[in-house]
Design an enzyme around this catalytic site. Structure first.
Site, mmCIF file in Angstrom:
data_model
loop_
_atom_site.group_PDB
_atom_site.id
_atom_site.type_symbol
_atom_site.label_atom_id
_atom_site.label_comp_id
_atom_site.label_asym_id
_atom_site.label_seq_id
_atom_site.Cartn_x
_atom_site.Cartn_y
_atom_site.Cartn_z
ATOM 1 N N ASP A 41 -7.038 31.533 6.101
ATOM 2 C CA ASP A 41 -6.341 32.419 5.170
ATOM 3 C C ASP A 41 -5.697 31.609 4.052
ATOM 4 O O ASP A 41 -5.345 30.437 4.252
ATOM 5 C CB ASP A 41 -5.261 33.212 5.903
ATOM 6 C CG ASP A 41 -5.831 34.221 6.874
ATOM 7 O OD1 ASP A 41 -6.994 34.631 6.677
ATOM 8 O OD2 ASP A 41 -5.127 34.597 7.832
ATOM 9 N N TYR A 69 -3.798 25.377 16.553
ATOM 10 C CA TYR A 69 -2.937 25.744 15.430
ATOM 11 C C TYR A 69 -1.471 25.453 15.758
ATOM 12 O O TYR A 69 -1.050 25.540 16.923
ATOM 13 C CB TYR A 69 -3.039 27.243 15.123
ATOM 14 C CG TYR A 69 -4.393 27.728 14.696
ATOM 15 C CD1 TYR A 69 -4.748 27.776 13.348
ATOM 16 C CD2 TYR A 69 -5.325 28.166 15.632
ATOM 17 C CE1 TYR A 69 -5.986 28.240 12.944
ATOM 18 C CE2 TYR A 69 -6.585 28.632 15.231
ATOM 19 C CZ TYR A 69 -6.900 28.662 13.897
ATOM 20 O OH TYR A 69 -8.138 29.119 13.500
ATOM 21 N N ASP A 83 1.181 39.029 8.599
ATOM 22 C CA ASP A 83 1.698 37.737 8.136
ATOM 23 C C ASP A 83 2.665 37.984 6.977
ATOM 24 O O ASP A 83 2.910 39.132 6.572
ATOM 25 C CB ASP A 83 0.580 36.767 7.758
ATOM 26 C CG ASP A 83 -0.290 37.247 6.601
ATOM 27 O OD1 ASP A 83 0.187 38.054 5.773
ATOM 28 O OD2 ASP A 83 -1.462 36.821 6.510
#
Length: 311
Positions: A41, A69, A83
């Site tokens: 992203d 991550y 998000d």
């Protein structure tokens, strides 16, 4: 003159799309043949695996690798995108956020570890009737995605702290996630917020590993020198699979599609390497005989002429 050939690990900066990175590397390397293994992203940073030239063939085998991550999850509010880039859908009462004890947090995280049926974020790149889900959402459509089976091998809480956001109170939780391909960390943030009755979304995401390729070995885009940063095809393939060292005769025969006798144990996929270090291809071994899965061209590995560009 042949173009660049190899695997390039780039440390993607925030606010760049994966396509932005590919476009820039194309200009720097002087070739159109650049692809990537797994989108990040725009808000995310970290390792983006690129293939240049014939090595784009290796990307198929990188895409399915597990990933690691580091992320920050804000508990206290959900957003339209799961998000920080999305619109906030409202804040939970401060007392509900402050009621999240370390024990409750650990229990909720445990229930989101292992094999899960995860519903991807609605703004993901999952296709619905041939069109990306995020494109349908941005067009004002209501999208309901089907759950998919994923594996979260590790979901570790590293730290947590209270945060003030305007008049609201949130709990920011730093986590480490190791997961299978196709897992959405944004969806984990969303589901953690649902489990704790506070809502949740990502505020930071960094991909630290894709299969054997770590962010510590990735190069920043600024002052990127493709020639020195490229992993040779044989090195990259040998990081993904066991290496099958060939004689010159074996390399020639395997390169021509012949089955060859080898002393290696059975393996679904091996990196077949010639004596000069060239990647002949990927091969499977069964019953003492190897056959080619994917051949690589026997061409010299050279880089194109770098070009000055701007973003």
């Amino acid at each position: 003159m042949s173009g660049p050939n190899g695997i390039l690990l780039v440390d993607k900066p925030a606010d760049w799309t994966s396509h932005d990175v590919v476009a820039r590397v194309r200009r720097i390397a002087g070739t159109r043949k650049v692809g990537h293994a797994g989108t990040l992203d725009p808000m995310a940073t970290g390792v983006l695996v690129l293939g240049l030239g014939p090595s784009t063939r290796l990307l198929t085998y990188v895409v399915g690798s597990d990933k690691e991550y580091l992320a920050t999850i804000r508990l206290g509010a959900s957003t339209t995108t799961d998000d920080a880039e999305g619109e906030t859908l409202g804040w939970a009462p401060a007392e509900r956020v402050r009621a999240i004890t370390p024990e409750r947090l650990a229990d909720a995280v445990t229930h989101l570890t292992g094999e899960l049926d995860q519903v991807p974020s609605s703004v993901s790149a999952v296709k619905v009737d041939g069109k990306r889900s995020y494109a349908r959402v941005r067009a004002g459509e209501q999208v309901e995605l089907k759950p998919r089976r994923v594996t979260v091998s590790a979901f570790d809480v590293l730290d947590s702290r209270e945060a003030s956001v305007g008049d609201a109170i949130a709990l920011d939780v730093d986590v480490r996630v190791v997961c299978s391909s196709g897992t959405y960390v944004r969806a984990l943030a969303r589901d953690l917020g649902v489990a704790l009755l506070t809502g949740g979304h990502l505020t930071a995401l960094r991909r630290t590993r894709v299969g054997p390729f770590a962010a510590a070995d990735a190069r920043p885009l600024d002052d990127l020198d493709v020639a020195s940063a490229l992993l040779r095809p044989a090195s990259a393939a040998s990081a993904l699979f066991p290496a099958l060292q060939l004689t010159e005769g074996q390399a020639t025969d395997l390169g021509h599609g012949k089955r060859i006798a080898v002393g290696a144990a059975d393996a679904e996929t091996m990196a077949a390497v010639a004596p000069d270090g060239r990647l002949v291809g990927l091969a499977s071994v069964k019953g003492g005989r190897a056959r080619t899965i994917v051949n690589f061209p026997a061409e010299p590995e050279q880089t194109g002429t770098p070009e000055e560009e701007t973003r």
